[in-house]
Design an enzyme around this catalytic site. Sequence first.
Site, PDB file in Angstrom:
ATOM      1  CB  SER A 182       0.970  20.504   5.921  1.00  0.00           C
ATOM      2  OG  SER A 182       0.059  20.453   4.841  1.00  0.00           O
ATOM      3  CG  HIS A 210       4.909  20.762   8.188  1.00  0.00           C
ATOM      4  ND1 HIS A 210       4.477  21.668   9.120  1.00  0.00           N
ATOM      5  CD2 HIS A 210       4.221  21.046   7.054  1.00  0.00           C
ATOM      6  CE1 HIS A 210       3.545  22.443   8.596  1.00  0.00           C
ATOM      7  NE2 HIS A 210       3.379  22.095   7.334  1.00  0.00           N
ATOM      8  CE  LYS A 240       4.448  26.015   7.521  1.00  0.00           C
ATOM      9  NZ  LYS A 240       4.032  25.508   6.245  1.00  0.00           N
TER      10      LYS A 240
END
Length: 384
Positions: A182, A210, A240
Site C-alpha cells: 500500500s 490495492h 478502494k
Amino acid sequence: MNSLDHFALRKLDNLDQVLLRRRLTETAREDGLWVQRDSRRLLSFSCNDYLNLSHDPRVKQAAIEALLRYGAGAGASRLVTGNHPLMAELEGKLATFKGTQACCVFGSGYLANLGIVPALMSAGDLVLIDELAHACLHGGMQLSSAKTAVFRHNDVQHAGAILQAARKHARHAILLTDGVFSMDGDRAPLPALAELCQSYDCWLMVDDAHGFGVLGQGHGASATFPEPPQIPLQMGTLSKAIGGYGGYLCASQPVIDLMKTRARTLIYSTGLPPASAAAAIKALEIIETEPELTAKPLANAQIFTQKLGLEEATSPIVPIILGEAGAALKAAQILAENGFLVTPIRPPTVPKGTARLRFAFTAGHSREAILQAAEIVATLPRTV
Ligand SMILES: *Cc1c(COP(=O)(O)O)cnc(C)c1O
C-alpha cells in the site's frame, strides 16, 4: 492536571517535536477526483477510489434505493438479524469474480484481517508475515496467539529459511502478504510464494486491497501472472476500487463456513449497512462489464513514472521518497499551493528516513494533470 490528560499531552508533545503528530483535516470530496479543503479546491492524488466509483451515479442510485427501502443500518450482527439478503448476493458475486467456492463479507478490510487470522491460527501454530504487509495483517497476527516471524520484504528465500527451520515445530502455518503493497506500490512475487507455501503445507493469505478492481482486468494481483498462483485465502476491501465500504475473504466453502461461525469481528460486530452491500454489487457489475475502465489507473501511473524517468509503475500507487518527515510535509505543501492534494506519509506508517508522497492514480485523472504534477515533483527538495 489528572494523570490521564498529562499522559496524553506528553505523548502529543513528543510527537510534535519530531514532526510525527497527525491531525485530521476536514476534506469534502466533490466527486471521485476533486476535494474541498480549507475552502480550496484541490485535485486529489490521495484517494484510493481508483475507478472513481464512489461517486458513480449508478452506484449512488443503487445505494439510495437500498437505503430508502432497508434503512441506514443493519440493526445487528450478521449472526443475529444483520444478514440482509443483499449480503448473500454480494458474496456470491465476489466468489464468482474471484473464482473461489465462497466468500465472507466483513464490516471493513481491517475487521476482516483482525477476524480471519485468529480464526485460523492459535497457540502451537506459526504465522509468517512480510515486514511491509498492512498494519491490519500485523494486527490479525498479533491477536492470534500463534508464534510469529517477520520476513524481509518480498524475500522468498528468507521466508523459505524461516519455514525450513520452524515449520516442523508448528501444527499449522500461514504466510501473510499484501498483493500490492500500500505504501510502495510494488507487487508480491505471488507465484514463488505460492510454490513455497505448497511445499511446506503453509496456507497463503493475500491481502489485495490495492489490486482488486485495478489489476488483471479487475480480478486482482493474482490474475496478472500467466499461470494464476494457488491462493487459498484471498482477502480484499470494498472501500478502494469498489468505492464503498466493507471487506471480504474469498476462499473454499469449509473455510468460509468456519469464518461465519468463528471470526470474532464478524460475530461481535454489526453487519454492513444494506446500502453499502447494494453499492458494492453495482460497482462489481461495472468492473465486470468495463474491463477497459479497470486498466486506466495503472496506465495513468505509468504516464507519471515515464515522465519522471522512474521505474515503470506496476500498480496505481507510486511513492516519491523524500527522506525526513519535514521534507515530505514541505513537498505536500508545495503541491497543494499548485492545486494538488498529495498526502505526506511519515513513520510509523513507513520506515524512518523514507517519508514520502504517495501518489494514487485513478481512472479519471487527465494526462495534463498527471504531467503537471510530475513537473512539480521533479523540482521537490529531498533529504535522501
Ligand atoms: C486499506 C487497506 C486495508 C483496510 O481496508 P479497509 O476496508 O479500509 O478497512 C487492508 N489492507 C490493505 C493492504 C489496505 O491498504
